[in-house]
Design an enzyme around this catalytic site. Structure first.
Site, PDB file in Angstrom:
ATOM      1  N   LYS A  21       0.862  -1.183   0.000  1.00 29.48           N
ATOM      2  CA  LYS A  21       0.000   0.000   0.000  1.00 29.48           C
ATOM      3  C   LYS A  21       0.902   1.237   0.000  1.00 29.48           C
ATOM      4  O   LYS A  21       1.959   1.251   0.645  1.00 29.48           O
ATOM      5  CB  LYS A  21      -0.877  -0.021   1.253  1.00 29.48           C
ATOM      6  CG  LYS A  21      -1.968   1.039   1.304  1.00 29.48           C
ATOM      7  CD  LYS A  21      -2.821   0.851   2.571  1.00 29.48           C
ATOM      8  CE  LYS A  21      -3.992   1.821   2.617  1.00 29.48           C
ATOM      9  NZ  LYS A  21      -4.845   1.595   3.818  1.00 29.48           N
ATOM     10  N   SER A  23      -9.671   1.235   2.701  1.00 21.64           N
ATOM     11  CA  SER A  23      -8.833   2.045   1.850  1.00 21.64           C
ATOM     12  C   SER A  23      -7.718   1.285   1.138  1.00 21.64           C
ATOM     13  O   SER A  23      -7.136   1.814   0.187  1.00 21.64           O
ATOM     14  CB  SER A  23      -8.205   3.161   2.691  1.00 21.64           C
ATOM     15  OG  SER A  23      -7.312   2.607   3.649  1.00 21.64           O
ATOM     16  N   SER A  36      -9.606  -1.104   6.997  1.00 21.07           N
ATOM     17  CA  SER A  36      -9.072  -0.863   5.658  1.00 21.07           C
ATOM     18  C   SER A  36      -8.305  -2.022   5.038  1.00 21.07           C
ATOM     19  O   SER A  36      -8.003  -1.994   3.851  1.00 21.07           O
ATOM     20  CB  SER A  36      -8.173   0.374   5.661  1.00 21.07           C
ATOM     21  OG  SER A  36      -8.964   1.542   5.601  1.00 21.07           O
TER      22      SER A  36
END
Lengths: 495, 475
Positions: free
Chosen positions: A85, A160, A184
């Site tokens: 990420k 996310s 997330s």
């Protein structure tokens, strides 16, 4: 592999790749080639990656292959391609949090998890898309444009950590790393049909994770199997003296309980994590619990009523900490700067241009919640809710070993559906937030699909440092899901 | 309203701790490096970096607490949020409602006692240089920031508003500096910013409620502190006597103009939005560590002054000043060692107070045995005061040595009594008129003969011995 990926079929697991590379059956370079080819073929539509670091990845792979040639063991993740990420710092590779304000920023250091992955032989393939600064549940808040669901391009992958979830679900890589502040990792894992883990707070070092809400943030893996999640956790877990909140005690053994079965375990079907979810999602959760009962577990329905305050407490604590954590993006030292006649105007112009609407909304919420005269009513009270939540969980765990429920209230929703309705978007995390507030571990395991044919995730929650028991149950859910696929075939019946 | 105006002062002193590394990272804690060379991801506040508390800073903070008779308590860190370019995270990690040291007091040389509210740990900011004609932020062409100081550990010591005059404010700051140096926590260098003082000043009629205060910043020396307090109190009195009111605000001391200037009023004050620092865990030093820290506190200035004064017996006012100077310079151990090696206390004290401040660092390293031997030589009359000072300078430069050999090498060996008698005898014969008048009671001619003896001996004779020989011959 690219054909398999395009078809959405199961790519080899991290464990299988590492075994093949360690034995010399495959090379890390060959594995990387396949991964890069799959990304080249499929990511134009999915948009999981913000940055593919081919050269750095090539260097990682060569180091692994050189070790094997020299007779040294490159480690338990030998040659395994990993997607990170974009809020995990990578030395020499851009790290932007999908925000204009960090456009072009290249960290001078690696996050602890990146160091540990590499030391275990993993190959870092690139950086994945996300909601800006991890604020969102659909990856639509990325300043670079959304990621699309690999199995339905009209839908969101969740967020996310949507880029990492999509990269794993699309077969680009077997392992993605995300960060989980309110769900997330687990929510996009559920929506994309991968495994997603949030460890106990403090088990994985946050050093090098760009902070959103420091007291809630925890890094976790997204994988195709429960065993891979355990494998990656064992690599990245453990005390780090650079993170004062990392736990001093050794991490709980993650993988050794996977094959033990659930006979004699006490499973709590958590009412708050089923009520209010879509009927097809609720149906899958109940079927998973029935399967656990059939495998010998004792099942009872449990209520943790305090969970209903979770969302409210979260939306005070997380924005409050974020308002402080994001203050440093002021145009003075790095990232975007919009020039203006004096420093204060430059700060304002930079932040106005650099942050997207959701980030601004949370900075304002958080600034307000911490203001003189409001602190006790908002931040202080939210922290007290956290304490209540921990006590409520403790009561539940007095009678059951783990809690089971849905990970997300619905399957993947259409792009654009919730972007103008923040409350609807926030509700996407209602099932995952309680574990963050309590600092407890939780894992999402794919279990069948919804009426729309898209994946459903079943969540297993455990008390602090209860990872071993949690994995034991997650593996059983995974086996039940596989059996179910065997009998039901490819098409999933609706609710 | 009746009664005299009374000045009320409380001081906030920021003290940089002499740790090896910064408060939350491993960067060296040093002064004077090239700008922005002594930095890392943590003290630059780069995204993803996290603070880790420096144990040595906690130890020094606890020593300060012990020296100020404070209670060391379990404490926690908070974030103080405000935007400023020299603060890399745009928040400062500080302590808030749970500081490490609570309460305490400081006794001043004049016998007064000033209460301490708290002494807490926090990180320093970077430094901004405003470049342009004035050097002030307004009208600057541009600004440069140096983050070398960012993250240097500070202890902020907040006094009660117990101070009643500019002189007492100065004495408090001086005494506090001496205490900080004695604990080993700080080098106390105001000129390098190691110790920075802000003054909260208000005035009231004696016995009335506390008046509205102003906070004075930019006090870079003890002299500035005293001048600024004096000026600010006078400004407030003039304002009140003219029927005005004091507005609570922060004021900047302009050293050149000798006045304070308004910086910002309370209405413009920041809302710091304090909240617990989630990246750090609460700090709870155990009893054993607290005791170790307290035991590591050196002897404090008040105690050292008492000890030194005790050597002299009943010190004269001049000697009281010398005692304070010697303790402030940290030279008291040298004097004590010299006295126990046989040196007379008054002479050792005088030489330490007056001759050793020029190169203090070298003086602090001086071997006490050498110093003692020198003072003994001078006391015995084997060296004159002038010679003794010259030898002392050489001893300091060399860190020690044998004063006898140094004196010999310089040709300072004292003249034998016999030789001196001969010289005096020859001069009496050569100057019969002067001798006659001296014998008739013209005492000032002793100076004439002493001068002649010095001339004849190249300054090696001891003036006192010459005077004694003259008196002996006259009688």
């Amino acid at each position: 592999m690219s054909a398999a990926a395009a078809a959405g079929a199961a790519a080899p697991s991290a464990a299988a790749i590492a075994a093949a590379v360690r034995s010399g059956e495959r090379t890390a370079g060959g594995v990387l080639d396949a991964s890069l080819a799959a990304i080249a073929a499929g990511d134009g539509e999915v948009h999981a990656f913000l940055h593919v670091a081919s050269d750095a990845a090539r260097a990682d792979a060569e180091a692994v292959d050189a070790a094997v040639t020299a007779g040294r063991d490159p480690g338990p993740l030998a040659g395994v391609p990993v997607a990170l990420k974009d809020n995990l710092c990578t030395r020499g590779v851009p790290t932007t949090c999908a925000s204009k304000i960090l456009d072009g920023w290249v960290p001078p250091y690696d996050a602890t998890v990146v160091e540990r992955l590499r030391a275990a032989g993993a190959v870092v393939v690139g950086k994945t898309n996300m909601d800006e600064f991890a604020m969102g549940s659909s990856t639509e808040n990325s300043a670079v444009g959304p990621t699309r669901h690999p199995k339905d391009r009209t839908r969101v992958p969740g967020g996310s950590s949507g880029g990492s979830a999509a990269a794993v679900a699309a077969g680009f890589v077997p392992v993605g790393l995300g960060s989980d502040t309110g769900g997330s990792v687990r929510q996009p894992a559920a929506l994309c049909g991968t495994v997603g883990l949030k460890p106990t707070y403090g088990v994985v070092s946050r050093y090098g994770l760009v902070a959103f809400a420091s007291s809630l943030d925890q890094i976790g893996p997204m994988t195709t199997t429960v065993a891979d999640a355990a494998l990656v956790l064992e690599v990245i877990a453990g005390h780090d003296r650079r993170d004062s909140t990392s736990l001093a005690e050794p991490p709980p053994p993650a993988g050794r309980s996977l094959d033990r079965g659930v006979e004699g375990l006490r499973i709590g079907l958590c009412r708050e994590l089923v009520d209010g979810t879509a009927p097809d999602v609720a149906a899958r959760v109940r079927e998973a619990v029935e399967a656990l009962a059939a495998a010998g577990a004792t099942v009872e329905e449990v209520s943790v009523p305090e969970m209903r305050y979770g969302l409210s407490a979260y939306y005070l604590i997380a924005p409050a900490e974020a308002s402080s954590n994001l203050a440093r993006y002021d145009g003075v030292r790095y990232g975007l700067r919009v020039d203006a006649p004096d420093v204060a105007s430059m700060n304002t112009a930079t932040r106005t241009a650099g942050f997207g609407p959701e980030v601004k909304r949370r900075i304002m919420l958080g600034t307000y919640a911490l203001s003189a005269g409001y602190y006790d009513a908002y931040y202080g009270k939210a922290q007290r809710v956290r304490t209540l939540m921990i006590e409520a969980f403790a009561r539940a765990y007095a009678t059951v070993d783990v809690l089971v429920g849905a990970t997300a209230p619905t399957t993947a929703f259409p792009l654009g559906e919730r972007v103008d309705d923040p409350m609807a978007m926030y509700m996407s995390d209602v099932c995952t937030i309680p574990s963050n507030l309590a600092g407890h571990p939780a894992i999402s395991v794919p279990f069948g699909s919804g009426a729309d044919g898209l994946p459903v995730g079943v969540q297993v929650l455990a008390p602090a440092l209860g990872e071993e028991r949690m994995f034991q149950v997650a593996a059983a859910v995974e086996r039940a899901a596989a059996e179910r696929r065997g009998t039901a075939g490819a098409g999933e019946a609706g609710a | 309203m009746s009664g005299e105006w009374e000045t009320v002062v409380g001081l906030e002193v920021h003290c940089e701790l002499r740790t090896r590394t910064k408060l939350f990272c491993a960067c060296p804690n040093v002064f004077g490096e090239e700008p922005n060379t002594n930095v890392c991801p943590v003290c630059l506040g780069l995204p993803g970096s996290l603070p880790v508390l420096n144990e040595e800073a906690v130890e020094l903070a606890m020593r300060i607490g012990a020296a100020l008779h404070a209670e060391v308590r379990p404490s926690s860190f908070y974030r103080k949020n405000y935007f400023y370019p020299d603060m890399p995270k745009d928040y400062q990690i500080s302590q808030y409602d749970e500081p490490i040291n609570v309460g305490g007091h400081l006794d001043l040389p004049d016998g007064s006692r000033v209460g301490i509210v708290r002494a807490h740990l926090e990180e320093d900011t970077g430094k901004t240089a405003h470049l342009g004609e004035t050097g002030r932020i307004h009208a600057a062409d541009y600004s440069l920031v140096d983050y070398n100081r960012s993250g240097v550990p500070l202890v902020e010591i907040v006094s009660e508003p117990d101070i009643r005059s500019a002189a007492q404010a100065r004495a408090y700051a001086a005494e506090l500096r001496a205490v900080l140096v004695a604990t080993g926590a700080s080098d106390g260098k105001m000129e390098e910013g190691s110790m920075r003082v802000d003054a909260n000043v208000s005035v009231r009629r004696a016995g009335a409620e506390l008046g509205t205060r102003c906070e004075i910043k930019n006090l870079n020396s003890l002299r500035s502190l005293a001048r600024a307090v004096e000026h600010e109190a006078a400004r407030q009195v003039a304002l009140l006597e003219a029927g005005g009111v004091v507005v609570q605000e922060t004021r900047h001391w302009d050293e050149q103009a000798g006045r304070t200037i308004s910086m910002r009023s309370k209405e413009e004050a920041f809302d710091y939005r304090y909240f617990p620092e989630p990246d750090l865990v609460p700090l709870a030093p155990d009893e054993a560590w607290r005791q170790r820290a307290a035991a590591a506190v050196g002897r404090l200035p008040a105690e050292r002054r008492r000890g030194l004064a005790g050597l002299v017996g009943e010190p004269t006012p001049a000697q009281v000043d010398q005692v304070q100077a010697v303790v402030d310079l940290g030279l008291d151990e040298l004097v004590v060692a010299a006295v126990s090696a046989g040196a007379p206390a008054t002479l050792a004290l005088a030489r330490a107070a007056n001759e050793l401040a020029a190169d203090l660092e070298a003086a602090l390293a001086l071997d006490p045995g050498s110093f003692a031997a020198l003072v003994v030589l001078e006391a015995r009359g084997e060296l004159t005061a002038t010679q003794s000072k010259a030898v002392l300078a050489e001893l300091v430069a060399a860190g020690g040595g044998d004063p006898v050999s140094i004196a010999a090498a310089r040709g300072f060996e004292s003249l034998s009594d016999e030789f001196l008698r001969d010289v005096v005898g020859q001069l009496i014969e050569a100057n019969p008129g002067e001798w006659g008048r001296f014998c008739e009671g013209e005492d000032k001619l002793a100076g004439f003969f002493t001068g002649q003896v010095m001339k004849a001996t190249g300054g090696k004779a001891d003036g006192k011995a010459v005077a004694a020989e003259l008196r002996r011959r006259r009688n």
